[in-house]
Design a protein around this motif. Structure first.
Motif, short mmCIF file in Angstrom:
data_model
loop_
_atom_site.label_atom_id
_atom_site.label_comp_id
_atom_site.label_asym_id
_atom_site.label_seq_id
_atom_site.Cartn_x
_atom_site.Cartn_y
_atom_site.Cartn_z
N LYS A 1 0.81 -1.18 0.18
CA LYS A 1 0.02 -0.07 0.13
C LYS A 1 0.92 1.41 -0.16
CE LYS A 1 -4.07 -2.08 0.81
NZ LYS A 1 -5.13 -2.22 -0.43
N ALA B 1 -8.04 -0.84 -4.28
CA ALA B 1 -8.14 0.41 -3.53
C ALA B 1 -7.21 1.56 -4.09
CB ALA B 1 -7.76 -0.01 -2.21
N ASP C 1 -5.03 3.13 -2.85
CA ASP C 1 -3.69 3.18 -2.35
C ASP C 1 -2.86 1.76 -2.40
OD1 ASP C 1 -5.15 1.59 -0.45
OD2 ASP C 1 -4.13 2.42 1.26
N GLU C 2 -3.71 0.88 -3.20
CA GLU C 2 -2.96 -0.43 -3.53
C GLU C 2 -1.83 -0.14 -4.62
OE1 GLU C 2 -3.91 -4.94 -5.12
OE2 GLU C 2 -5.69 -3.57 -4.37
#
Length: 246
Positions: free
Chosen positions: A2, A224, A226-227
């Motif tokens: 992340k 996601a 922030d992945e």
């Protein structure tokens, strides 16, 4: 893994700057002056050997000429001595007189032969001197040209080093805003593939220029924000931007 989207986008700045550094490094390795310097240095080395050989030949001929001239002088002295004996009237015996005259004639022929040898050696020496002078002048010319090329090379390298130093300074400012684990992954991928991160633009990875499949795009849309994503084709970090076409 992340990482904040802004940190991931900084990878694109980093990749662009690393591309600049790679180009500078390539220019440094392939400066045209480098090949010219190598060529001239090799020619200069060959000329140095040829100059030594020419100077050696010239030295040998000088010694050969000195010996031949010494032989001429020795014969001339002997002939002069015999001629003085003959002219002095000291030899009265007809037989001795005939022998002396014969010896003088023989010495004169020997002197003429030796003088021909001296002339032949002098001709060879003159040619050797011209050859040595030509090689020496050529060596001086190449040495001067080599010095000029080295100055140009040094100036070019100084400019490249300055640009590289400035780029590395900017790089440090960029890496400060990237998490250590993300930066480590980027550096690892950069070492493997040359480029560690690429933008996803219009559904296409800008690293390998391959358009992603609908399934891959759907997977990315579902991920996601922030992945940290990877391109399935080239395995580089795939950075999402508003131009990604998602």
């Amino acid at each position: 893994m992340k990482a904040a989207p802004e940190a991931q986008k900084r990878l694109l700045e980093l990749a662009e700057l690393d591309a600049v550094l790679d180009r500078l490094a390539h220019r440094r390795r392939t400066l045209p002056e480098l090949a010219e310097i190598d060529e001239r240095a090799a020619k200069l080395a060959r000329l140095a050997t040829e100059v030594i050989a020419a100077e050696t030949r010239l030295g040998d001929l000088s010694r050969e000429q000195a010996k031949a001239e010494s032989d001429v002088d020795a014969v001339r002295v002997r002939a002069d001595r015999d001629q003085k004996r003959l002219d002095s009237g000291q030899v009265s015996s007809p037989k001795d007189l005939a022998n002396l005259q014969s010896e003088i004639a023989s010495l004169n022929r020997r002197q003429a032969d030796l003088e021909d040898v001296v002339l032949e050696i002098m001709e060879r020496r003159e040619a050797a001197e011209a050859d040595a002078a030509r090689l020496t002048a050529e060596r001086a010319e190449i040495t001067a040209g080599l010095s000029t090329l080295e100055d140009k090379r040094d100036a070019a390298l100084a400019d490249l080093d300055k640009e590289s130093g400035e780029a590395k300074g900017r790089r440090g400012g960029i890496t400060d805003g990237i998490p250590a684990d993300l930066l480590a992954l980027y550096e690892k991928l950069r070492g493997q593939y040359g480029v560690g991160a690429a933008m996803l633009h219009g559904g296409r990875c800008q690293g390998c220029k391959v358009s992603l499949s609908i399934a891959d795009l759907n997977r990315i849309r579902a991920a996601a924000h922030d992945e940290v994503l990877r391109c399935e084709e080239c395995r580089r970090i795939l950075v999402r931007t508003p131009e990604s076409g998602l």
